[in-house]
Design an enzyme around this catalytic site. Structure first.
Site, PDB file in Angstrom:
ATOM      1  N   CYS A  11      45.777  37.291  -2.792  1.00  0.00           N
ATOM      2  CA  CYS A  11      47.019  37.657  -2.119  1.00  0.00           C
ATOM      3  C   CYS A  11      48.171  36.776  -2.518  1.00  0.00           C
ATOM      4  O   CYS A  11      47.999  35.670  -3.001  1.00  0.00           O
ATOM      5  CB  CYS A  11      46.871  37.514  -0.605  1.00  0.00           C
ATOM      6  N   GLY A  37      48.329  40.497  -6.287  1.00  0.00           N
ATOM      7  CA  GLY A  37      47.676  41.585  -5.560  1.00  0.00           C
ATOM      8  C   GLY A  37      48.460  42.869  -5.718  1.00  0.00           C
ATOM      9  O   GLY A  37      49.662  42.886  -5.480  1.00  0.00           O
ATOM     10  N   ASN A 111      46.784  34.148   2.766  1.00  0.00           N
ATOM     11  CA  ASN A 111      46.182  34.089   1.435  1.00  0.00           C
ATOM     12  C   ASN A 111      45.002  33.133   1.508  1.00  0.00           C
ATOM     13  O   ASN A 111      45.165  31.990   1.921  1.00  0.00           O
ATOM     14  CB  ASN A 111      47.217  33.596   0.414  1.00  0.00           C
ATOM     15  N   GLY A 112      43.839  33.600   1.114  1.00  0.00           N
ATOM     16  CA  GLY A 112      42.640  32.771   1.161  1.00  0.00           C
ATOM     17  C   GLY A 112      41.518  33.519   1.824  1.00  0.00           C
ATOM     18  O   GLY A 112      41.605  34.735   2.028  1.00  0.00           O
ATOM     19  N   TYR A 258      44.061  30.935 -14.477  1.00  0.00           N
ATOM     20  CA  TYR A 258      44.326  32.373 -14.620  1.00  0.00           C
ATOM     21  C   TYR A 258      45.314  32.935 -13.607  1.00  0.00           C
ATOM     22  O   TYR A 258      46.188  33.728 -13.952  1.00  0.00           O
ATOM     23  CB  TYR A 258      43.015  33.158 -14.478  1.00  0.00           C
TER      24      TYR A 258
HETATM   25  P1  AMP Z   1      35.013  40.768 -17.359  1.00  0.00           P
HETATM   26  O1  AMP Z   1      34.349  39.644 -18.079  1.00  0.00           O
HETATM   27  O2  AMP Z   1      34.840  42.081 -17.993  1.00  0.00           O
HETATM   28  O3  AMP Z   1      34.551  40.810 -15.913  1.00  0.00           O
HETATM   29  O4  AMP Z   1      36.584  40.510 -17.331  1.00  0.00           O
HETATM   30  C1  AMP Z   1      37.091  39.222 -17.331  1.00  0.00           C
HETATM   31  C2  AMP Z   1      38.589  39.221 -17.441  1.00  0.00           C
HETATM   32  O5  AMP Z   1      39.172  39.604 -16.169  1.00  0.00           O
HETATM   33  C3  AMP Z   1      39.090  37.819 -17.720  1.00  0.00           C
HETATM   34  O6  AMP Z   1      39.400  37.684 -19.073  1.00  0.00           O
HETATM   35  C4  AMP Z   1      40.314  37.643 -16.868  1.00  0.00           C
HETATM   36  O7  AMP Z   1      41.490  37.809 -17.634  1.00  0.00           O
HETATM   37  C5  AMP Z   1      40.213  38.709 -15.830  1.00  0.00           C
HETATM   38  N1  AMP Z   1      39.872  38.083 -14.539  1.00  0.00           N
HETATM   39  C6  AMP Z   1      39.121  37.015 -14.318  1.00  0.00           C
HETATM   40  N2  AMP Z   1      39.011  36.747 -12.997  1.00  0.00           N
HETATM   41  C7  AMP Z   1      39.736  37.680 -12.368  1.00  0.00           C
HETATM   42  C8  AMP Z   1      40.028  37.945 -11.005  1.00  0.00           C
HETATM   43  N3  AMP Z   1      39.546  37.176 -10.039  1.00  0.00           N
HETATM   44  N4  AMP Z   1      40.819  38.997 -10.709  1.00  0.00           N
HETATM   45  C9  AMP Z   1      41.283  39.795 -11.698  1.00  0.00           C
HETATM   46  N5  AMP Z   1      41.045  39.594 -13.005  1.00  0.00           N
HETATM   47  C10 AMP Z   1      40.274  38.555 -13.351  1.00  0.00           C
END
Ligand code: AMP
Length: 476
Positions: A11, A37, A111-112, A258
Site C-alpha cells: 500500500c 498498489g 500500510n503494512g 524493489y
Molecule cells: P517471478 O519470479 O515470476 O515471480 O517474478 C519476479 C518479478 O516480480 C521480479 O523481477 C520483480 O520485479 C517483481 N516483484 C518482486 N516482488 C514483487 C512484489 N512483492 N510485488 C510485485 N512485483 C514483485
C-alpha cells in the site's frame, strides 16, 4: 497467526492537513504512490464538520474524476492505494476505513501487515464486535472505538500498543490528522510541509509513504515519522508523542531493492543511491565477460546502471516496456507463448543479436517471469544470457506487508541456485550476497533492516512460519 491468514497488502498512504484543496493534494499524492498498489484507492476528506469518503477499485487517475473530487472538497484528507492478492480483492477491503464512535468520526489508512490481527479479532468477536471487512486494519479501528481512553489521541495510542507487526498509519478526525509508525519501523512514512500561501495562516503539513509524493504537491521533506511515534497535527500545531519505546529497527530492505521509487528518500536514504550501489556490488561479486548489460525494465534499471558503471560493460536498453498494460488483456484464441510477458516487454533484436548479455533484475520470486525473459532474449539472437539479481535468494514469505507468495511457491526456498539457473534457462545465474545487500543499503547508518525474506529470521514473535495445512475435522 497462520500463513493462510496472511494478507498481502502492499500500500501507499498520504495525509494532508490544512490546505484549501486537501482532496486534490491527496489525489496527486496517491497518483505518485500508484506503484505501491494498483487495485483500489480511496480518499476521506473533512470539511471541518463531517468526513466524506470515496473508495473504488482501479487506478487513482480513473477513480478520482472532477465530480468525485468536488464531492470530497475539504481542508483535511487522507488517502490510500492498495494492492492485494486475488482472494481479498474486494471493494469492501478498500481503505481508508471509517468509523463512528464515542471518540467521533475517525478514518484510517494503513500500510503494512499486523501479525496478531487474527488473534485480536477472535477475541473481539467473542466479545460481540462485528467486523465488516476481512482486512487486518479493521482491528485497529475496533480497538480505537472500544478503548477506555477518553480522547481520540489517547485511544489511538492505546490501540497501537495492542497490535503487533508492521504499520505505517495515517488517521484523521474532522479537525486533526495523525500519523504513526510501529516501534520497529518496518514500513516508511515521511512528513513534509508546504509553506502557507499569502493570505493563509498555517503551513500545510503532509505525510506520505514515500517522498516522491511530496515533489508533485510542492511539499518539502521534513523528516520521517519515527518508530513508535504518533504525530498529531491540529489547530494547536504539530506535536510528537511516543506511544511505545522504539524497538530494534527492522526497516524493510525490500523497499530499497524493489518497492520504492528511486526518486524517493526512504528510511533517511535515497533509494537511487542504494539501488545503484546494489548493482555496483553485484558487479564486484559476480563479474562475467559480456558485451552488454541489459536491465529488466523498470525493476532492474537502476541496479543495471550501477553494474555497468562498475564493470565497464556498456548499458543497453535491450528490452522495451509497454507501460500501458492493464490488469487483464484479451488473448487471441490461438494462444501466444509467454503472452503476459510479451504484452509488457519486447526485445530489441539489433542490440541483442550475437551478444553476450548480462541481464539484471531486482529479484526472482517464482521464477516464471525470469524464465520467459531469458527465452525472449535468446529468441532475439543473444549468444549468452547471464542473469544477475540485485538481492539474495528470496527464501521466506513476508509477514509485514510485501506480497511474497508462500514458501512452496518461492523457487529459491525449494531449489539451489544451480537448479534455478537451469529452470530459467540462463548460462549463468548469480545473486547478491546478504552482506553486499546490507552494505549497499547503508545498514546500521540511519536504520537497521529486516531481511527476513532472505534469511527466514523474523523480527517479531507471533509469526508461525510453518505452512499450516487445514486439518480435516472428524466428527465422532
Ligand atoms: P517471478 O519470479 O515470476 O515471480 O517474478 C519476479 C518479478 O516480480 C521480479 O523481477 C520483480 O520485479 C517483481 N516483484 C518482486 N516482488 C514483487 C512484489 N512483492 N510485488 C510485485 N512485483 C514483485
Amino acid at each position: 497467526m497462520r500463513t493462510s491468514d496472511k494478507f498481502h497488502d502492499e500500500c501507499g498512504v498520504v495525509a494532508i492537513y490544512a490546505h484549501p484543496e486537501a482532496e486534490k493534494l491527496a489525489y496527486l499524492g496517491l497518483h505518485a504512490l500508484q506503484h505501491r498498489g494498483q487495485e483500489s484507492a480511496g480518499i476521506v476528506s473533512s470539511n471541518g464538520m463531517a468526513l466524506n469518503a470515496h473508495r473504488a477499485m482501479g487506478l487513482v487517475a480513473d477513480i478520482f474524476t472532477e465530480e468525485v473530487l468536488a464531492k470530497l472538497h475539504g481542508t483535511l484528507a487522507i488517502g490510500h492505494t492498495r494492492y492485494s492478492t486475488a482472494g481479498d480483492s474486494t471493494l469492501l477491503n478498500a481503505q481508508p476505513i471509517m468509523v463512528q464512535s464515542n471518540k467521533g468520526a475517525t478514518a484510517l489508512a494503513h500500510n503494512g501487515n499486523l501479525v496478531n490481527a487474527q488473534e485480536i479479532r477472535g477475541r473481539l468477536e467473542r466479545q460481540g464486535s462485528i467486523f465488516q471487512t476481512n482486512s487486518d486494519t479493521e482491528v485497529i479501528v475496533h480497538l480505537i472505538a472500544l478503548s477506555r481512553e477518553q480522547t481520540l489521541p489517547e485511544a489511538i495510542a492505546d490501540a497501537l500498543r495492542r497490535v503487533e507487526g508492521a504499520f505505517s498509519l495515517v488517521l484523521m478526525s474532522t479537525d486533526r490528522v495523525f500519523a504513526a509508525r510501529d516501534p520497529r519501523g518496518f514500513r516508511p512514512l515521511a512528513m513534509g510541509r508546504i509553506p502557507a500561501a499569502p493570505g493563509e495562516k498555517r503551513d500545510t503539513i503532509v505525510f506520505a509513504s514515500e517522498t516522491c509524493a511530496f515533489d508533485l504537491i510542492g511539499a518539502s521533506f521534513e523528516r520521517d515519522v519515527k518508530p513508535g511515534e504518533l504525530v498529531i497535527v491540529g489547530p494547536e500545531g504539530v506535536s510528537s508523542h511516543f506511544y511505545a519505546p522504539a524497538a530494534e529497527q527492522s526497516s524493510c530492505i525490500f523497499e530499497h531493492v524493489y518497492f520504492s521509487r528511486p526518486d524517493s528518500m526512504v528510511f533517511g536514504r535515497a533509494v537511487q543511491e542504494s539501488r545503484e550501489g546494489l548493482g555496483r556490488q553485484l558487479a564486484r561479486e559476480a563479474s562475467i565477460d559480456a558485451d552488454v548489460v541489459v536491465p529488466v525494465p523498470d525493476s532492474g534499471v537502476t541496479a543495471a546502471i550501477g553494474y555497468a558503471a562498475e564493470s565497464g560493460i556498456p548499458l543497453r536498453f535491450g528490452l522495451i516496456r509497454n507501460h500501458y498494460v492493464g490488469r487483464t488483456f484479451i488473448e487471441p484464441r490461438q494462444t501466444v507463448r509467454d503472452f503476459g510477458v510479451k504484452l509488457k516487454l519486447n526485445p530489441v533484436r539489433s542490440l541483442l543479436e550475437g551478444k553476450r548479455v548480462v541481464l539484471i533484475d531486482d529479484s526472482i520470486v517464482r521464477g516464471t517471469t525470469s524464465r520467459k525473459i531469458v527465452r525472449m532474449i535468446r529468441s532475439a539472437g543473444a549468444k549468452e544470457v547471464h542473469m544477475r539479481i540485485s538481492c539474495p535468494p528470496t527464501i521466506s514469505p513476508c509477514f509485514y506487508g510485501v506480497d511474497t507468495p508462500s514458501k512452496k511457491e518461492l523457487i529459491a526456498a525449494n531449489r539451489s541456485v544451480e537448479e534455478i539457473r537451469d529452470f530459467i534457462g540462463a548460462d549463468s545465474l548469480a545473486y547478491l550476497s546478504l552482506d553486499g545487500l546490507r552494505d549497499a543499503c547503508g545498514d546500521g547508518e540511519k536504520t537497521t533492516y529486516c531481511t527476513a525474506c532472505y534469511t527466514g529470521h523474523y523480527p517479531t514473535s507471533w509469526v508461525d512460519v510453518e505452512e499450516i495445512q487445514p486439518v480435516a475435522v472428524v466428527k465422532r
